[in-house]
Design a protein around this motif. Structure first.
Motif, mmCIF file in Angstrom:
data_model
loop_
_atom_site.group_PDB
_atom_site.id
_atom_site.type_symbol
_atom_site.label_atom_id
_atom_site.label_comp_id
_atom_site.label_asym_id
_atom_site.label_seq_id
_atom_site.Cartn_x
_atom_site.Cartn_y
_atom_site.Cartn_z
ATOM 1 N N GLU A 74 0.833 -1.208 0.000
ATOM 2 C CA GLU A 74 0.000 0.000 0.000
ATOM 3 C C GLU A 74 0.872 1.264 0.000
ATOM 4 O O GLU A 74 0.571 2.258 -0.675
ATOM 5 N N TYR A 75 1.958 1.211 0.765
ATOM 6 C CA TYR A 75 2.927 2.322 0.832
ATOM 7 C C TYR A 75 3.483 2.609 -0.564
ATOM 8 O O TYR A 75 3.535 3.760 -1.016
ATOM 9 N N GLU A 76 3.848 1.555 -1.276
ATOM 10 C CA GLU A 76 4.397 1.736 -2.632
ATOM 11 C C GLU A 76 3.310 2.230 -3.587
ATOM 12 O O GLU A 76 3.556 3.080 -4.446
ATOM 13 N N ARG A 77 2.105 1.685 -3.452
ATOM 14 C CA ARG A 77 1.003 2.108 -4.333
ATOM 15 C C ARG A 77 0.730 3.601 -4.171
ATOM 16 O O ARG A 77 0.613 4.343 -5.156
ATOM 17 N N VAL A 78 0.656 4.038 -2.916
ATOM 18 C CA VAL A 78 0.337 5.445 -2.664
ATOM 19 C C VAL A 78 1.490 6.348 -3.104
ATOM 20 O O VAL A 78 1.249 7.423 -3.672
ATOM 21 N N ASN A 79 2.718 5.914 -2.896
ATOM 22 C CA ASN A 79 3.849 6.719 -3.382
ATOM 23 C C ASN A 79 3.780 6.883 -4.897
ATOM 24 O O ASN A 79 4.037 7.971 -5.433
ATOM 25 N N GLY A 80 3.434 5.805 -5.595
ATOM 26 C CA GLY A 80 3.312 5.880 -7.054
ATOM 27 C C GLY A 80 2.185 6.811 -7.473
ATOM 28 O O GLY A 80 2.343 7.625 -8.408
ATOM 29 N N ALA A 81 1.053 6.715 -6.786
ATOM 30 C CA ALA A 81 -0.089 7.580 -7.105
ATOM 31 C C ALA A 81 0.242 9.041 -6.835
ATOM 32 O O ALA A 81 -0.145 9.944 -7.600
ATOM 33 N N LEU A 82 0.995 9.290 -5.758
ATOM 34 C CA LEU A 82 1.399 10.668 -5.441
ATOM 35 C C LEU A 82 2.329 11.224 -6.515
ATOM 36 O O LEU A 82 2.201 12.390 -6.913
ATOM 37 N N ALA A 83 3.250 10.391 -6.982
ATOM 38 C CA ALA A 83 4.195 10.844 -8.024
ATOM 39 C C ALA A 83 3.426 11.230 -9.286
ATOM 40 O O ALA A 83 3.722 12.256 -9.914
ATOM 41 N N GLN A 84 2.427 10.427 -9.636
ATOM 42 C CA GLN A 84 1.637 10.741 -10.837
ATOM 43 C C GLN A 84 0.832 12.023 -10.632
ATOM 44 O O GLN A 84 0.754 12.877 -11.520
ATOM 45 N N ALA A 85 0.214 12.149 -9.458
ATOM 46 C CA ALA A 85 -0.640 13.314 -9.192
ATOM 47 C C ALA A 85 0.176 14.608 -9.205
ATOM 48 O O ALA A 85 -0.220 15.606 -9.831
ATOM 49 N N THR A 86 1.329 14.590 -8.547
ATOM 50 C CA THR A 86 2.127 15.818 -8.485
ATOM 51 C C THR A 86 2.721 16.153 -9.858
ATOM 52 O O THR A 86 2.856 17.331 -10.208
ATOM 53 N N ALA A 87 3.038 15.126 -10.637
ATOM 54 C CA ALA A 87 3.545 15.381 -11.996
ATOM 55 C C ALA A 87 2.463 16.058 -12.842
ATOM 56 O O ALA A 87 2.754 16.980 -13.626
ATOM 57 N N LEU A 88 1.217 15.631 -12.673
ATOM 58 C CA LEU A 88 0.110 16.258 -13.409
ATOM 59 C C LEU A 88 -0.021 17.737 -13.046
ATOM 60 O O LEU A 88 -0.180 18.603 -13.916
ATOM 61 N N ALA A 89 0.026 18.014 -11.743
ATOM 62 C CA ALA A 89 -0.110 19.408 -11.293
ATOM 63 C C ALA A 89 1.053 20.254 -11.808
ATOM 64 O O ALA A 89 0.856 21.399 -12.254
ATOM 65 N N ALA A 147 -2.459 8.719 8.821
ATOM 66 C CA ALA A 147 -2.592 7.568 7.906
ATOM 67 C C ALA A 147 -2.668 8.033 6.456
ATOM 68 O O ALA A 147 -3.657 7.789 5.750
ATOM 69 N N LEU A 148 -1.643 8.735 6.041
ATOM 70 C CA LEU A 148 -1.582 9.187 4.649
ATOM 71 C C LEU A 148 -0.129 9.370 4.250
ATOM 72 O O LEU A 148 0.756 9.422 5.099
ATOM 73 N N ARG A 149 0.114 9.460 2.949
ATOM 74 C CA ARG A 149 1.418 9.814 2.408
ATOM 75 C C ARG A 149 1.268 11.179 1.749
ATOM 76 O O ARG A 149 0.193 11.496 1.219
ATOM 77 N N ILE A 150 2.332 11.969 1.788
ATOM 78 C CA ILE A 150 2.232 13.325 1.249
ATOM 79 C C ILE A 150 3.391 13.632 0.305
ATOM 80 O O ILE A 150 4.461 13.035 0.395
ATOM 81 N N SER A 151 3.142 14.568 -0.589
ATOM 82 C CA SER A 151 4.184 15.075 -1.467
ATOM 83 C C SER A 151 3.866 16.538 -1.775
ATOM 84 O O SER A 151 2.842 17.072 -1.324
ATOM 85 N N SER A 152 4.728 17.174 -2.540
ATOM 86 C CA SER A 152 4.586 18.610 -2.784
ATOM 87 C C SER A 152 5.003 18.976 -4.198
ATOM 88 O O SER A 152 5.844 18.308 -4.797
ATOM 89 N N VAL A 153 4.426 20.057 -4.685
ATOM 90 C CA VAL A 153 4.881 20.706 -5.926
ATOM 91 C C VAL A 153 5.282 22.124 -5.543
ATOM 92 O O VAL A 153 4.472 22.857 -4.960
#
Ligand code: SF4
Ligand code: SF4
Length: 255
Positions: A74-89, A147-153
């Motif tokens: 789940e940790y890897e899945r969410v990290n991957g989803a975050l990378a895609q989301a932040t790249a879109l933004a 209970a979440l993973r975070i990233s930034s643009v």
């Protein structure tokens, strides 16, 4: 390069980014004013978008005793989803002539690799009003606790910013202090700018988390016990319809 755009256009862009991030799976999105932070941390960029994706509550409910292979996945899945989301933004911003840099979620590796950055994603998240740094040194959000993973643009787009959160809202709660098998959590309450070392012992955490993960055949340093212990996480699990497992502490929950 500073790009001048009418305020209405920026508001439409900001709202479009939120919509796009939500479509990409974001659970929380906030806009941070970075101008008060040192330029060496921000690279001279003045704004940031903080994005969080909640961990699957059914997986989080299994973390009472430490990491599981389901949590690792789940940790890897969410990290991957975050990378895609932040790249879109970031792409949306660049298409309109702004500078934008998106980076990966902070990841700990079993070889003792990096778990800090010049500008931690959780610092950006507090400035974006998404939550506070809990006693366990994780970002704690009202929506799903830690209970979440975070990233930034990071960008130079002059958004409308959230009001930063600059103090802990853990109150008198000590559940993560009591639950941590490494004794790594000091119990001191965070205020903005406080060094992480005053809040918790990162080396002790890393050592214990590495042991717990290795015992499960996991090659990333993850633990999850303090995520599970947090009453804000337990609220998230209850709201998600996941049965609340027994926990031993009855300390007061912060505001
Ligand atoms: S991740 Fe585990 S070892 Fe680290 S502070 Fe949380 S409970 Fe303690
Ligand atoms: S368990 Fe309690 S003290 Fe620890 S982060 Fe959550 S609210 Fe704060």
């Amino acid at each position: 390069m500073v790009v001048h755009q009418p305020k209405e256009d920026l508001a439409i862009l900001q709202s479009g980014i939120v919509t796009r991030l939500r479509q990409a799976g974001a659970s929380v999105v906030g806009f941070a004013d970075l101008k008060p932070l040192p330029e060496q941390a921000t690279g001279g960029l003045t704004s940031a978008i903080s994005v969080g994706i909640a961990l699957n509550p059914e997986v989080v409910a299994g973390l009472a005793a430490g990491p599981t292979t389901r949590y690792h996945a789940e940790y890897e899945r969410v990290n991957g989803a975050l990378a895609q989301a932040t790249a879109l933004a970031a792409d949306m911003l660049r298409e309109r002539g702004f500078v934008a840099t998106d980076g990966p979620a902070t990841v700990r590796t079993a070889d003792g690799g990096r778990d800090t950055t010049p500008l931690p994603h959780k610092t950006v998240a507090t400035r974006a009003g998404l939550g506070w740094i809990g006693h366990c040194a994780l970002l704690v959000t009202p929506a799903c606790g830690p209970a979440l993973r975070i990233s930034s643009v990071l960008t130079n787009a002059p958004f409308a910013y959230a009001v930063p959160i600059e103090r802990s809202r853990c109150g008198t709660c000590r559940r993560c202090v009591d639950a941590c098998p490494a004794g790594a959590v000091t119990g001191r309450s965070w205020t903005a700018g406080m060094p992480r070392d005053e809040i918790y012992d990162a080396a002790a955490c890393r050592k214990k988390a590495s042991e717990l993960a290795a015992a499960q055949g996991i090659d990333v340093t993850i633990c999850g016990i303090c995520i599970f212990a947090c009453p804000w996480t337990q609220r998230y699990l209850r709201r998600s319809g996941v049965a609340r497992p027994a926990i031993s502490c009855n300390k007061t929950v912060g505001t």
